[in-house]
Design a protein around this motif. Structure first.
Motif, short mmCIF file in Angstrom:
data_model
loop_
_atom_site.label_atom_id
_atom_site.label_comp_id
_atom_site.label_asym_id
_atom_site.label_seq_id
_atom_site.Cartn_x
_atom_site.Cartn_y
_atom_site.Cartn_z
N ALA A 1 85.95 -156.68 -29.99
CA ALA A 1 86.81 -155.66 -29.38
C ALA A 1 87.44 -154.77 -30.45
CB ALA A 1 87.89 -156.32 -28.53
N LEU A 2 87.85 -155.35 -31.57
CA LEU A 2 88.42 -154.56 -32.66
C LEU A 2 87.40 -153.59 -33.25
CD1 LEU A 2 90.50 -157.30 -34.49
CD2 LEU A 2 91.43 -155.14 -33.63
N ALA A 3 86.18 -154.08 -33.47
CA ALA A 3 85.14 -153.21 -34.04
C ALA A 3 84.83 -152.05 -33.10
CB ALA A 3 83.88 -154.03 -34.32
N LEU A 4 84.70 -152.34 -31.81
CA LEU A 4 84.40 -151.29 -30.84
C LEU A 4 85.58 -150.32 -30.69
CD1 LEU A 4 82.49 -153.32 -28.11
CD2 LEU A 4 81.55 -151.63 -29.69
N SER A 5 86.79 -150.84 -30.72
CA SER A 5 87.96 -149.97 -30.63
C SER A 5 88.01 -149.02 -31.81
CB SER A 5 89.24 -150.81 -30.58
OG SER A 5 89.31 -151.57 -29.40
N ALA A 6 87.72 -149.53 -33.01
CA ALA A 6 87.73 -148.68 -34.20
C ALA A 6 86.63 -147.62 -34.12
CB ALA A 6 87.59 -149.53 -35.46
N LEU A 7 85.47 -147.97 -33.60
CA LEU A 7 84.40 -146.99 -33.44
C LEU A 7 84.81 -145.90 -32.44
CD1 LEU A 7 81.21 -149.26 -33.34
CD2 LEU A 7 81.84 -147.65 -35.14
N CYS A 8 85.42 -146.31 -31.33
CA CYS A 8 85.84 -145.34 -30.32
C CYS A 8 86.96 -144.45 -30.85
CB CYS A 8 86.30 -146.06 -29.05
SG CYS A 8 84.95 -146.79 -28.09
N LEU A 9 87.91 -145.03 -31.57
CA LEU A 9 88.98 -144.23 -32.15
C LEU A 9 88.43 -143.21 -33.14
CD1 LEU A 9 91.68 -146.98 -32.75
CD2 LEU A 9 91.98 -144.96 -31.31
N ALA A 10 87.50 -143.65 -33.99
CA ALA A 10 86.91 -142.74 -34.97
C ALA A 10 86.21 -141.58 -34.28
CB ALA A 10 85.93 -143.51 -35.86
N ALA A 11 85.44 -141.88 -33.23
CA ALA A 11 84.72 -140.82 -32.51
C ALA A 11 85.69 -139.87 -31.83
CB ALA A 11 83.77 -141.45 -31.48
N ALA A 12 86.76 -140.40 -31.26
CA ALA A 12 87.75 -139.55 -30.59
C ALA A 12 88.49 -138.69 -31.60
CB ALA A 12 88.74 -140.41 -29.81
N TRP A 13 88.80 -139.23 -32.78
CA TRP A 13 89.51 -138.47 -33.81
C TRP A 13 88.66 -137.30 -34.31
CZ3 TRP A 13 91.35 -143.19 -37.19
CH2 TRP A 13 92.42 -143.83 -36.55
N LYS A 14 87.34 -137.51 -34.37
CA LYS A 14 86.49 -136.47 -34.95
C LYS A 14 86.12 -135.38 -33.93
CE LYS A 14 82.59 -135.54 -37.95
NZ LYS A 14 81.73 -136.06 -39.02
N GLN A 15 86.19 -135.69 -32.64
CA GLN A 15 85.82 -134.72 -31.62
C GLN A 15 86.99 -133.78 -31.31
OE1 GLN A 15 83.12 -133.86 -30.40
NE2 GLN A 15 83.44 -132.93 -28.40
N PRO A 16 86.79 -132.45 -31.34
CA PRO A 16 87.88 -131.52 -31.01
C PRO A 16 88.52 -131.85 -29.66
CG PRO A 16 86.03 -130.32 -31.91
CD PRO A 16 85.55 -131.74 -31.71
N ARG A 17 89.83 -131.90 -29.66
CA ARG A 17 90.65 -132.26 -28.50
C ARG A 17 90.43 -133.69 -28.03
NH1 ARG A 17 90.85 -128.23 -23.67
NH2 ARG A 17 88.62 -128.68 -23.59
N GLY A 18 89.54 -134.41 -28.67
CA GLY A 18 89.30 -135.79 -28.29
C GLY A 18 88.49 -135.96 -27.02
N VAL A 19 87.97 -134.87 -26.45
CA VAL A 19 87.20 -134.95 -25.22
C VAL A 19 85.76 -134.50 -25.47
CG1 VAL A 19 89.21 -134.62 -23.74
CG2 VAL A 19 87.92 -132.63 -24.50
N PHE A 20 84.87 -134.97 -24.59
CA PHE A 20 83.44 -134.74 -24.81
C PHE A 20 82.85 -133.85 -23.72
CE2 PHE A 20 84.69 -138.30 -27.28
CZ PHE A 20 83.93 -138.22 -28.44
N THR A 21 83.63 -132.82 -23.36
CA THR A 21 83.15 -131.82 -22.40
C THR A 21 82.58 -130.60 -23.11
OG1 THR A 21 85.40 -130.92 -22.30
CG2 THR A 21 84.78 -132.53 -20.61
N VAL A 22 82.77 -130.51 -24.43
CA VAL A 22 82.26 -129.39 -25.20
C VAL A 22 81.44 -129.91 -26.37
CG1 VAL A 22 84.13 -127.82 -24.59
CG2 VAL A 22 84.37 -129.29 -26.59
N THR A 23 80.48 -129.10 -26.81
CA THR A 23 79.62 -129.51 -27.93
C THR A 23 79.66 -128.50 -29.06
OG1 THR A 23 77.72 -128.41 -26.89
CG2 THR A 23 78.05 -130.75 -26.39
N THR A 24 80.64 -127.60 -29.02
CA THR A 24 80.77 -126.58 -30.07
C THR A 24 82.09 -126.78 -30.81
OG1 THR A 24 81.93 -124.98 -28.67
CG2 THR A 24 79.52 -124.98 -28.60
N PRO A 25 82.23 -126.23 -32.01
CA PRO A 25 83.46 -126.41 -32.79
C PRO A 25 84.56 -125.40 -32.44
CG PRO A 25 81.84 -125.22 -34.09
CD PRO A 25 81.16 -125.57 -32.79
N ARG A 26 84.49 -124.75 -31.28
CA ARG A 26 85.44 -123.67 -31.00
C ARG A 26 86.88 -124.18 -30.88
NH1 ARG A 26 85.15 -122.00 -24.66
NH2 ARG A 26 84.71 -124.03 -23.77
N TYR A 27 87.08 -125.46 -30.67
CA TYR A 27 88.44 -126.00 -30.59
C TYR A 27 88.87 -126.68 -31.89
CZ TYR A 27 88.19 -125.11 -25.58
OH TYR A 27 88.08 -124.51 -24.36
#
Length: 336
Positions: free
Chosen positions: A132-158
């Motif tokens: 659970a810790l490993a998966l949480s850290a992976l999810c946190l890392a992905a959310a931190w790197k994605q603009p606004r933390g959401v995956f509705t956009v695929t461009t860097p405009r945010y």
């Protein structure tokens, strides 16, 4: 509460991270005993209840949020060691490439997708809190790197200039592990993934309810916004991908709380379901279709005494300075 400062922050729709200290003050005035956070989301309120000395149960319908609760709320003493991290960041055990093949050209550079595939080959060898810790850290890392933390956009405009947006996911993962390890604290707690109406109030003294807020327009679909994290927490096993969508969304899950047509009946049933706890604490936002007076009247059908606390709040969702929807009043109702 000093303990709250240790909780890793994630840009999550409706997160109560900023409100947690105020909620802690409210919880401290209520009867002692176990507590349930029935819509645990980011996990920060369940963590707040645990930090206040209560045996705590966290429930949510999403897998990745439940994984956060398993790692940071239910977990009493397990952490990831330097050796664990080194192994998780080592080359793939089996050459799997599902993430790289499915999301190439979308959210992250190829090297990041390859890292996630390789890390998951090692996650599959873990169990319990370490997994659970490993998966949480992976999810946190992905959310931190994605603009606004959401995956509705695929461009860097945010792109708002945050350093995390331009860091390798492996480095962000290591940062997330450090944050997760620091947040682990002793205390009785548990976590489940399931429908709120299947959540047993049991012997809880407090039930905290923070359902999705039915908006006048748009929607509150968490799967649409966080589908990549939901998939990452499961390696997309058991998930139904909408291959025709550019963002590779997962199939939406219906919730009666998200629609202005069904929310009133859903809340009425919810308050009835949690009639056993001595105290019911309900969070709701002023930017919803249901106003405070109507919600208080609904709650008063199930509780004799209901008080309303109004807290000015700025949601950490959106990046532009004129995002008026970020400004709201958070209503906290306490029913006894």
């Amino acid at each position: 509460m000093d303990a709250l400062a240790a909780y890793p922050r994630i840009r999550f729709m409706g997160s109560k991270h900023r409100l947690a200290p105020r909620l802690a003050e409210i919880f401290a005035t209520l009867p002692p005993g176990p507590a349930i956070d029935a819509f645990s989301g980011s996990g920060v309120v369940a963590y707040t209840l645990k930090a206040g000395g209560r045996e705590t149960h966290a429930n949510d319908h999403l897998t990745f949020t439940t994984t956060l609760a398993e790692a940071l709320v239910a977990n009493e003493d397990e952490t990831l060691t330097a050796e664990d991290v080194e192994k998780l960041c080592s080359p793939s055990l089996d050459g799997r490439d599902f993430i790289a093949a499915t999301f190439t050209g979308l959210y992250f550079p190829d090297v990041d997708h390859a890292f996630l595939d390789a890390a998951w080959s090692h996650v599959d060898e873990l169990q319990g809190a370490k997994r659970a810790l490993a998966l949480s850290a992976l999810c946190l890392a992905a959310a931190w790197k994605q603009p606004r933390g959401v995956f509705t956009v695929t461009t860097p405009r945010y792109d708002d200039g945050r350093r995390q947006l331009h860091m390798p996911l492996e480095d962000l993962f290591k940062e997330a592990v450090t944050r997760c390890n620091a947040a682990v604290m002793p205390g009785l707690a548990s976590a489940t993934c399931g429908d709120v109406f299947a959540c047993d109030p049991g012997q809880a003294a407090i039930a905290y309810l923070d359902p999705p807020y039915a908006p006048p327009r748009d929607d509150t679909c968490y799967v649409k916004r966080y589908h990549f994290l939901e998939g990452l927490a499961t390696y997309w096993r058991g998930q139904e991908i909408m291959w025709e969508t550019r963002t590779r969304k997962l199939v939406k899950r219906h919730t009666p709380f998200g629609s202005k047509r069904t929310v009133r009946d859903a809340l009425d049933r919810l308050f009835d379901h949690f009639s056993a706890p001595q105290a019911l604490v309900v969070s709701y936002g002023s930017n919803a279709d249901l106003d405070a007076a109507e919600l208080q009247a609904l709650l008063s059908r199930h509780r004799r005494n209901v008080r309303r606390i109004e807290i000015p709040h700025r949601y950490a969702f959106g990046t532009h300075g004129t995002a008026a929807r970020r400004l709201a009043t958070e209503y906290v109702f306490v029913g006894m």
